[in-house]
Design a protein around this motif. Structure first.
Motif, PDB file in Angstrom:
ATOM      1  N   PHE A 119       0.671  -8.443  -6.950  1.00 14.61           N
ATOM      2  CA  PHE A 119      -0.546  -7.695  -6.631  1.00 14.61           C
ATOM      3  C   PHE A 119      -1.774  -8.577  -6.776  1.00 14.61           C
ATOM      4  O   PHE A 119      -2.685  -8.537  -5.945  1.00 14.61           O
ATOM      5  CB  PHE A 119      -0.667  -6.459  -7.534  1.00 14.61           C
ATOM      6  CG  PHE A 119       0.428  -5.445  -7.310  1.00 14.61           C
ATOM      7  CD1 PHE A 119       0.392  -4.606  -6.213  1.00 14.61           C
ATOM      8  CD2 PHE A 119       1.491  -5.344  -8.189  1.00 14.61           C
ATOM      9  CE1 PHE A 119       1.397  -3.679  -5.992  1.00 14.61           C
ATOM     10  CE2 PHE A 119       2.501  -4.419  -7.982  1.00 14.61           C
ATOM     11  CZ  PHE A 119       2.452  -3.580  -6.881  1.00 14.61           C
ATOM     12  N   ALA A 148      -0.346   0.910  -4.246  1.00 15.40           N
ATOM     13  CA  ALA A 148      -1.771   0.570  -4.186  1.00 15.40           C
ATOM     14  C   ALA A 148      -2.516   1.502  -3.243  1.00 15.40           C
ATOM     15  O   ALA A 148      -2.095   1.737  -2.114  1.00 15.40           O
ATOM     16  CB  ALA A 148      -1.946  -0.876  -3.739  1.00 15.40           C
ATOM     17  N   LYS A 149      -3.628   2.029  -3.709  1.00 17.89           N
ATOM     18  CA  LYS A 149      -4.478   2.915  -2.914  1.00 17.89           C
ATOM     19  C   LYS A 149      -5.508   2.120  -2.116  1.00 17.89           C
ATOM     20  O   LYS A 149      -5.823   2.439  -0.976  1.00 17.89           O
ATOM     21  CB  LYS A 149      -5.204   3.887  -3.852  1.00 17.89           C
ATOM     22  CG  LYS A 149      -6.021   4.978  -3.177  1.00 17.89           C
ATOM     23  CD  LYS A 149      -6.725   5.825  -4.225  1.00 17.89           C
ATOM     24  CE  LYS A 149      -7.394   7.041  -3.623  1.00 17.89           C
ATOM     25  NZ  LYS A 149      -6.406   8.075  -3.245  1.00 17.89           N
ATOM     26  N   PHE A 161       0.823  -1.204   0.000  1.00 12.50           N
ATOM     27  CA  PHE A 161       0.000   0.000   0.000  1.00 12.50           C
ATOM     28  C   PHE A 161       0.861   1.259   0.000  1.00 12.50           C
ATOM     29  O   PHE A 161       1.999   1.262   0.468  1.00 12.50           O
ATOM     30  CB  PHE A 161      -0.940   0.000   1.208  1.00 12.50           C
ATOM     31  CG  PHE A 161      -2.012  -1.052   1.117  1.00 12.50           C
ATOM     32  CD1 PHE A 161      -3.145  -0.844   0.349  1.00 12.50           C
ATOM     33  CD2 PHE A 161      -1.882  -2.261   1.783  1.00 12.50           C
ATOM     34  CE1 PHE A 161      -4.129  -1.820   0.247  1.00 12.50           C
ATOM     35  CE2 PHE A 161      -2.857  -3.239   1.690  1.00 12.50           C
ATOM     36  CZ  PHE A 161      -3.987  -3.018   0.923  1.00 12.50           C
ATOM     37  N   SER A 162       0.290   2.343  -0.493  1.00 14.44           N
ATOM     38  CA  SER A 162       1.056   3.560  -0.746  1.00 14.44           C
ATOM     39  C   SER A 162       1.245   4.432   0.495  1.00 14.44           C
ATOM     40  O   SER A 162       2.252   5.130   0.605  1.00 14.44           O
ATOM     41  CB  SER A 162       0.356   4.390  -1.834  1.00 14.44           C
ATOM     42  OG  SER A 162      -0.976   4.698  -1.429  1.00 14.44           O
ATOM     43  N   CYS A 167       4.343   0.723  -8.320  1.00 14.67           N
ATOM     44  CA  CYS A 167       2.887   0.588  -8.481  1.00 14.67           C
ATOM     45  C   CYS A 167       2.203   0.673  -7.113  1.00 14.67           C
ATOM     46  O   CYS A 167       1.681  -0.334  -6.606  1.00 14.67           O
ATOM     47  CB  CYS A 167       2.553  -0.739  -9.158  1.00 14.67           C
ATOM     48  SG  CYS A 167       3.382  -1.023 -10.741  1.00 14.67           S
ATOM     49  N   THR A 226      -7.664  -4.356  -7.250  1.00 16.69           N
ATOM     50  CA  THR A 226      -6.687  -3.436  -6.663  1.00 16.69           C
ATOM     51  C   THR A 226      -6.798  -2.111  -7.388  1.00 16.69           C
ATOM     52  O   THR A 226      -6.878  -2.075  -8.613  1.00 16.69           O
ATOM     53  CB  THR A 226      -5.254  -3.976  -6.815  1.00 16.69           C
ATOM     54  OG1 THR A 226      -5.135  -5.197  -6.095  1.00 16.69           O
ATOM     55  CG2 THR A 226      -4.236  -2.985  -6.246  1.00 16.69           C
ATOM     56  N   GLU A 274      -4.289   5.383 -10.876  1.00 15.75           N
ATOM     57  CA  GLU A 274      -5.178   4.642 -11.772  1.00 15.75           C
ATOM     58  C   GLU A 274      -6.155   5.541 -12.517  1.00 15.75           C
ATOM     59  O   GLU A 274      -6.600   5.214 -13.618  1.00 15.75           O
ATOM     60  CB  GLU A 274      -5.946   3.565 -11.002  1.00 15.75           C
ATOM     61  CG  GLU A 274      -6.712   2.637 -11.917  1.00 15.75           C
ATOM     62  CD  GLU A 274      -6.893   1.243 -11.330  1.00 15.75           C
ATOM     63  OE1 GLU A 274      -7.792   0.549 -11.805  1.00 15.75           O
ATOM     64  OE2 GLU A 274      -6.155   0.867 -10.417  1.00 15.75           O
ATOM     65  N   LYS A 328      -5.818  -4.574 -14.881  1.00 18.62           N
ATOM     66  CA  LYS A 328      -4.569  -4.469 -14.123  1.00 18.62           C
ATOM     67  C   LYS A 328      -3.363  -4.755 -15.018  1.00 18.62           C
ATOM     68  O   LYS A 328      -2.340  -4.086 -14.920  1.00 18.62           O
ATOM     69  CB  LYS A 328      -4.583  -5.435 -12.932  1.00 18.62           C
ATOM     70  CG  LYS A 328      -5.514  -5.009 -11.825  1.00 18.62           C
ATOM     71  CD  LYS A 328      -5.103  -3.656 -11.260  1.00 18.62           C
ATOM     72  CE  LYS A 328      -6.278  -2.924 -10.636  1.00 18.62           C
ATOM     73  NZ  LYS A 328      -7.234  -2.383 -11.580  1.00 18.62           N
ATOM     74  N   MET A 357      -7.594  -2.097  -1.888  1.00 24.08           N
ATOM     75  CA  MET A 357      -7.931  -3.432  -2.396  1.00 24.08           C
ATOM     76  C   MET A 357      -9.369  -3.707  -2.000  1.00 24.08           C
ATOM     77  O   MET A 357      -9.744  -3.518  -0.838  1.00 24.08           O
ATOM     78  CB  MET A 357      -7.000  -4.497  -1.818  1.00 24.08           C
ATOM     79  CG  MET A 357      -5.633  -4.519  -2.441  1.00 24.08           C
ATOM     80  SD  MET A 357      -4.648  -5.941  -1.897  1.00 24.08           S
ATOM     81  CE  MET A 357      -3.133  -5.648  -2.821  1.00 24.08           C
ATOM     82  N   PHE A 398      -4.794   1.438  -7.901  1.00 25.34           N
ATOM     83  CA  PHE A 398      -3.507   2.090  -7.706  1.00 25.34           C
ATOM     84  C   PHE A 398      -3.670   3.604  -7.601  1.00 25.34           C
ATOM     85  O   PHE A 398      -4.675   4.169  -8.046  1.00 25.34           O
ATOM     86  CB  PHE A 398      -2.559   1.732  -8.852  1.00 25.34           C
ATOM     87  CG  PHE A 398      -2.228   0.269  -8.923  1.00 25.34           C
ATOM     88  CD1 PHE A 398      -1.299  -0.287  -8.060  1.00 25.34           C
ATOM     89  CD2 PHE A 398      -2.851  -0.561  -9.839  1.00 25.34           C
ATOM     90  CE1 PHE A 398      -0.994  -1.644  -8.114  1.00 25.34           C
ATOM     91  CE2 PHE A 398      -2.555  -1.917  -9.901  1.00 25.34           C
ATOM     92  CZ  PHE A 398      -1.622  -2.459  -9.031  1.00 25.34           C
ATOM     93  N   GLU A 457      -4.183  -9.793  -3.543  1.00 24.10           N
ATOM     94  CA  GLU A 457      -5.627  -9.554  -3.569  1.00 24.10           C
ATOM     95  C   GLU A 457      -6.394 -10.706  -2.940  1.00 24.10           C
ATOM     96  O   GLU A 457      -7.414 -10.512  -2.267  1.00 24.10           O
ATOM     97  CB  GLU A 457      -6.116  -9.410  -5.014  1.00 24.10           C
ATOM     98  CG  GLU A 457      -5.815  -8.101  -5.684  1.00 24.10           C
ATOM     99  CD  GLU A 457      -6.257  -8.109  -7.132  1.00 24.10           C
ATOM    100  OE1 GLU A 457      -6.289  -7.032  -7.724  1.00 24.10           O
ATOM    101  OE2 GLU A 457      -6.568  -9.196  -7.677  1.00 24.10           O
TER     102      GLU A 457
END
Length: 406
Positions: free
Chosen positions: A300, A336-337, A65-66, A334, A350, A355, A253, A339, A352, A304
């Motif tokens: 990723f 991830a914001k 995660f970001s 990449c 997912t 995205e 994705k 899931m 991102f 998930e």
């Protein structure tokens, strides 16, 4: 649009178009009906549980995660929060990569190798930080085809070392009658694990999902290496056509990863995961590198699935070992914001951080004919996937095409 497709689109749109300072509650309240029945992990710096990797372990583990904190969402959590507070159970386990699993037999047998000190630190962290929780399913997927090869003892040796480690953590070690092989008591169990894994259709479905990434990335690089002055729009349009015709699906994705790669060839800025010689122009080992990259990107898709393992207020948080610099570079490239699991639809997504820009590029790249095919009401959530045979044929042809470029 199909009601199920519409639900997925509405949830994604609510997350991607929310103002920067929106809380998760604001996002959910913007379309409560769409969020009914989903389970979600949402990355933020504003609130939530501090479940990212501790700074002291960042050279060994990485999260996907970001942001620094995580919020969880489900129907039960929303109901409980409306009444007062909600108790949420976050579970963590260390996800071993292939390099780490491969190093376990050498480590426990006392051999010297370049990453020994890192492996030792990971083993200490699994015991002291993760309470003995670790998972080697990901490298088993990557090694599955090796297990099915003739007379290859290494996959069983790796898993027997992992089983040995698990028993060591539990204080349940079995004395070996073979003093030269610590893992002899666990060989039978390791073989049984592999045989079960090989016969599980879900396992092969996961392999198909990895190979889908591989096919799209092969096509992406073949396209970028053979098209002068390629633009993002031209590349995505060609990739959409390839996916619909050759694979029968529009894998968002996988196309997101392709978009990240195409940006480098189009504007000259390569994100870290694609910034290497074997990926910038065709070389003798480029196909092998794309294959390894496909496994890194698959992390990723793999993580998930952890969302589907628990119910209601229970969530698994992935922590990936990073002895492999390539895998670390992939995850950093990449961020991830969120899931999201749609249990009723058996669908996981997912989202991102960048995205929204990808979706805008993808939409502007589609022809009217492509758009009509994708929005066809008879088309399922996951498209009209063709038989595995056709993906295998496409992969074989793309590998040959790239090798001819060399």
């Amino acid at each position: 649009m199909d009601q199920n497709k519409n639900k997925i689109t509405q949830v994604k749109e609510a997350i991607l178009t929310a103002p920067e300072n929106s809380s998760l509650k604001d996002i959910v309240d913007s379309d409560k009906k769409a969020f009914n029945g989903i389970r979600m992990l949402y990355s933020t710096n504003a609130a939530g549980a501090q479940l990212q990797i501790d700074e002291s372990l960042e050279h060994l583990f990485t999260g996907v995660f970001s942001k620094k904190r995580l919020l969880a969402y489900s129907d039960s959590i929303r109901t409980e929060m409306e009444e007062g507070t909600s108790v949420i159970c976050f579970k963590q386990r260390a996800l071993f990569d292939t390099n780490l699993l491969s190093d376990l037999p050498k480590y426990f047998k006392g051999a010297e190798f370049s990453t020994r000190k890192k492996v030792e630190k990971v083993i200490e962290a699994v015991s002291e930080v993760y309470g003995g929780g670790f998972d080697y399913s990901f490298p088993m997927l990557e090694n599955l085809r090796e297990f099915t090869c003739a007379n290859n003892p290494y996959p069983v040796a790796k898993v027997s070392a992992a089983i040995y480690f698990d028993n060591k953590l539990r204080g349940n070690l079995t004395s070996s009658s073979n003093q030269d092989d610590l893992f002899a008591p666990y060989i039978e169990q390791a073989e049984s694990v592999w045989m079960s894994y090989r016969s599980n259709q879900h396992t092969w479905n996961m392999i198909d999902r990895r190979d889908l990434i591989y096919a799209v990335m092969l096509k992406t690089f073949q396209l970028c290496w053979t098209t002068n002055n390629i633009t993002i729009e031209i590349a995505l349009n060609n990739l959409i056509e390839y996916c619909l015709n050759e694979l029968g699906v529009l894998p968002l994705k996988e196309l997101y990863f392709a978009w990240k790669a195409v940006i480098g060839f189009s504007v000259g800025y390569f994100t870290p995961v694609f910034d290497e010689k074997l990926l910038k122009s065709p070389k003798s080992k480029s196909v092998d590198r794309i294959g390894a990259l496909a496994w890194d990107l698959f992390i990723f898709r793999f993580t998930e699935t952890l969302l589907t393992e628990e119910k209601e207020n229970n969530f698994y948080i992935p922590s990936v070992t990073t002895l492999d610099k390539g895998l670390l570079s992939t995850i950093v490239s990449c961020p991830a914001k969120a899931m999201i699991s749609f249990p009723d639809l058996k669908y996981v997504e997912t989202i991102f951080e960048d995205e929204l820009q990808f979706q805008q590029c993808l939409n502007s790249s589609m022809s009217a004919k492509q758009r009509d095919r994708i929005t066809d009401p008879n088309r399922g959530i996951k498209g009209s996937k063709r038989l595995r045979h056709y993906m295998s044929v496409s992969i074989a042809n793309l590998e040959k095409s790239i090798n001819r470029l060399v």
